[in-house]
Design an enzyme around this catalytic site. Structure first.
Site, mmCIF file in Angstrom:
data_model
loop_
_atom_site.group_PDB
_atom_site.id
_atom_site.type_symbol
_atom_site.label_atom_id
_atom_site.label_comp_id
_atom_site.label_asym_id
_atom_site.label_seq_id
_atom_site.Cartn_x
_atom_site.Cartn_y
_atom_site.Cartn_z
ATOM 1 N N ASP A 38 0.821 -1.227 0.000
ATOM 2 C CA ASP A 38 0.000 0.000 0.000
ATOM 3 C C ASP A 38 0.847 1.266 0.000
ATOM 4 O O ASP A 38 0.356 2.343 0.341
ATOM 5 C CB ASP A 38 -0.904 0.003 1.242
ATOM 6 N N HIS A 242 28.118 11.703 -10.192
ATOM 7 C CA HIS A 242 26.782 11.552 -9.625
ATOM 8 C C HIS A 242 26.777 10.463 -8.549
ATOM 9 O O HIS A 242 25.876 9.619 -8.504
ATOM 10 C CB HIS A 242 25.756 11.257 -10.727
ATOM 11 N N ASP A 259 26.981 18.064 -2.798
ATOM 12 C CA ASP A 259 26.179 18.676 -3.855
ATOM 13 C C ASP A 259 24.735 18.429 -3.461
ATOM 14 O O ASP A 259 24.221 17.307 -3.578
ATOM 15 C CB ASP A 259 26.521 18.019 -5.201
ATOM 16 N N ASP A 270 20.670 24.354 -6.115
ATOM 17 C CA ASP A 270 21.671 23.339 -6.478
ATOM 18 C C ASP A 270 23.039 23.911 -6.114
ATOM 19 O O ASP A 270 23.568 24.753 -6.830
ATOM 20 C CB ASP A 270 21.549 23.068 -7.987
ATOM 21 N N HIS A 349 32.810 17.735 -17.421
ATOM 22 C CA HIS A 349 31.418 18.181 -17.620
ATOM 23 C C HIS A 349 31.404 19.655 -18.021
ATOM 24 O O HIS A 349 32.446 20.303 -18.051
ATOM 25 C CB HIS A 349 30.577 17.932 -16.363
ATOM 26 N N HIS A 353 23.923 24.437 -16.002
ATOM 27 C CA HIS A 353 22.637 24.127 -16.653
ATOM 28 C C HIS A 353 21.619 25.134 -16.164
ATOM 29 O O HIS A 353 21.796 25.776 -15.132
ATOM 30 C CB HIS A 353 22.216 22.691 -16.284
ATOM 31 N N HIS A 360 17.720 20.398 -13.273
ATOM 32 C CA HIS A 360 18.211 20.561 -14.646
ATOM 33 C C HIS A 360 16.989 21.039 -15.421
ATOM 34 O O HIS A 360 16.182 20.240 -15.880
ATOM 35 C CB HIS A 360 18.754 19.246 -15.217
ATOM 36 N N GLU A 383 29.324 25.708 -12.147
ATOM 37 C CA GLU A 383 29.845 24.621 -11.324
ATOM 38 C C GLU A 383 31.066 23.918 -11.911
ATOM 39 O O GLU A 383 31.014 22.728 -12.212
ATOM 40 C CB GLU A 383 28.746 23.595 -11.057
ATOM 41 N N TYR A 387 38.593 16.733 -11.085
ATOM 42 C CA TYR A 387 38.465 15.393 -10.489
ATOM 43 C C TYR A 387 39.663 14.563 -10.928
ATOM 44 O O TYR A 387 39.816 14.288 -12.125
ATOM 45 C CB TYR A 387 37.157 14.738 -10.964
ATOM 46 N N ARG A 405 34.418 20.373 -6.564
ATOM 47 C CA ARG A 405 33.479 21.140 -7.394
ATOM 48 C C ARG A 405 32.952 22.276 -6.528
ATOM 49 O O ARG A 405 32.772 22.101 -5.313
ATOM 50 C CB ARG A 405 32.320 20.250 -7.882
ATOM 51 N N GLU A 407 29.781 25.066 -6.768
ATOM 52 C CA GLU A 407 28.585 25.331 -7.579
ATOM 53 C C GLU A 407 27.675 26.348 -6.920
ATOM 54 O O GLU A 407 27.342 26.228 -5.743
ATOM 55 C CB GLU A 407 27.813 24.014 -7.770
#
Ligand code: GLY
Ligand code: MN
Ligand code: MN
Length: 449
Positions: A38, A242, A259, A270, A349, A353, A360, A383, A387, A405, A407
């Site tokens: 449920d 990610h 992040d 973000d 990257h 965005h 996004h 951002e 890395y 990073r 951002e």
């Protein structure tokens, strides 16, 4: 603070002005997603549907029929049902859709098969986001076919289908004053939550516990839902762009990258900050951090109306490439490294965005094959990151496993830009000072661990 009924009506009018004569737009709501028995996953309204209606329930369809005599805005929604409302929660019902959400006319969703073909019949064009929901695509075709079957009786089926996204997403790209206020709030709440996570960070905590601090402090300020699954990556986990496992134990000698951003009244923030778990950057960590910060500042300097979308990215690529050569992580001429994209081993990257109702967010990045020119009212992230993979044998061992990073969310204004997430520090010295002060304060209190 929220979007007014008037603004929702204004959005619908603007969309209808863009639609060609004698047309109809059909926008379904999101569905509840079943989890088990449920239980459902947390429901989140479809952003396009929400943008046009503000109606928060599943099982609803918004229909815009410009020029319709009995009302241009028609909403199909769940009927009132005492029994179901006891179990599953309140429903506006068609009467509530008219009284509280500004629909001109509303019907029970169970009657849509009888009523919607009648609204479509006689219209030349249908605006609809085909391909997003296979079940709804099929239902729409069934309704159209039902009209086609009646052509000999004089029915007029639509002959043209247009991509609703193309028109609607252009509207969503430009934020109104009310939307900007909500995005400022989302930015401030998320910035405050990041500050709390930086201050609470201690070796021995788990990455997910830093996320818990972010979620707690966001919710306590009204940012009840995260805008996306937080990324909390310590050490080499920060190099997984990610990374959402968030289950490693923090080590004093590592950096940790957070992040995370909340959704406030339907609008996202973000933010990424990267800081040393133990409160002090090592020489290598600081060198990479300062370089990313320099790249972010160079990108921010490109943000103003009239600049094109790619300029901040190009600025960040140049700064990062120059810096990586100075540090001995790349070799040779700057321009050659840019041209052959060797910087992509470290910065893979793009600069950012659009951000808005979705993290996004919607909106084209190129128009007629050219990078989009920035205009006031657009909001984007900036951002850059570096890395250095833990297994990168092309660099000295001391650099490996460092991921950074930084951002922020930025509004393009008439006279330049405004950072909406500036309330969380990003100068390395400021971060160290904030952590040292928090550590001193913590020494007076029992540890959470
Ligand atoms: N939070 C995902 C991103 O920064 O794009
Ligand atoms: Mn982002
Ligand atoms: Mn992010």
């Amino acid at each position: 603070m929220s979007i007014s009924k008037k603004e929702y009506a204004r959005r619908r009018s603007r969309l209808m002005e863009l639609m060609e004569a004698n047309s109809i737009a059909i926008v379904p709501a999101a569905h509840e997603k079943h989890r088990s028995a449920d239980t459902h996953y947390a429901f989140r309204q479809d952003s396009d549907f929400n943008y046009l209606s503000g109606f928060p329930e599943p099982d609803a369809v918004l229909v815009l029929v410009p020029g319709r005599e009995h009302g241009e805005c028609v909403l199909f929604c769940r009927d009132k049902d005492k029994e179901r409302e006891i179990w599953d929660g309140y429903r506006a019902g068609p009467a509530g859709a008219v009284a509280d959400y500004g629909a001109d006319d509303a019907f029970p969703i169970d009657d849509i098969d009888e009523i919607l073909p009648g609204l479509i019949e006689g219209r030349d064009r249908v605006y609809y986001a085909m391909g997003r929901d296979a079940n709804f695509d099929k239902r729409l075709m069934d309704w159209i076919n039902a009209i086609r079957e009646k052509v000999r009786a004089g029915a007029h089926p639509p002959g043209e289908f247009l991509d609703l996204d193309h028109f609607l997403h252009e509207l969503r790209l430009f934020k109104s004053a009310a939307e900007i206020r909500l995005m400022e709030q989302a930015g401030e709440i998320s910035a405050a939550a990041h500050c709390e996570a930086i201050k609470a960070c201690e070796a021995g905590m788990y990455e997910y516990q830093l996320d818990a601090i972010i979620q707690y402090h966001s919710a306590m300020r009204g940012g009840r839902e995260p805008a996306y699954t937080s990324i909390v990556g310590s050490g080499a986990n920060a190099c997984v762009l990610h990374y959402i496992e968030n289950n490693a134990k923090l080590k004093a000698s590592d950096l940790v990258l957070i992040d995370a951003g909340c959704e406030y009244q339907g609008y996202a923030a973000d933010i990424t900050r990267t800081f040393p778990v133990g409160g002090r950057f090592s020489a290598e960590q600081r060198a990479i951090y300062e370089l990313v910060l320099k790249a972010q500042k160079a990108a921010l300097a490109e943000l103003a109306p009239g600049r094109h979308w790619n300029e901040p990215h190009e600025a960040s690529v140049r700064v990062i490439t120059e810096g990586l050569i100075e540090l001995g992580l790349l070799h040779g001429e700057v321009q050659k490294n840019i041209d052959n994209q060797s910087y992509k081993a470290f910065y893979m990257h793009r600069i950012g965005h659009w951000i808005g109702m979705d993290v996004h967010d919607v909106g084209d990045y190129k128009v007629h094959g050219q990078w989009r020119v920035l205009e006031a009212g657009m909001v984007m992230t900036v951002e850059p990151g570096i890395y250095i993979a833990a297994d990168n044998e092309d660099v000295e061992a001391r650099w490996r496993g460092i991921g950074v990073r930084i951002e922020d969310d930025v509004l393009i204004c008439k006279d330049g830009h405004r950072v909406l997430t500036a309330a969380v520090p990003k100068e390395a010295d400021e971060i160290e000072a904030m952590m040292a002060a928090a550590k001193n304060a913590r020494a007076e209190q029992p540890s959470l661990l």
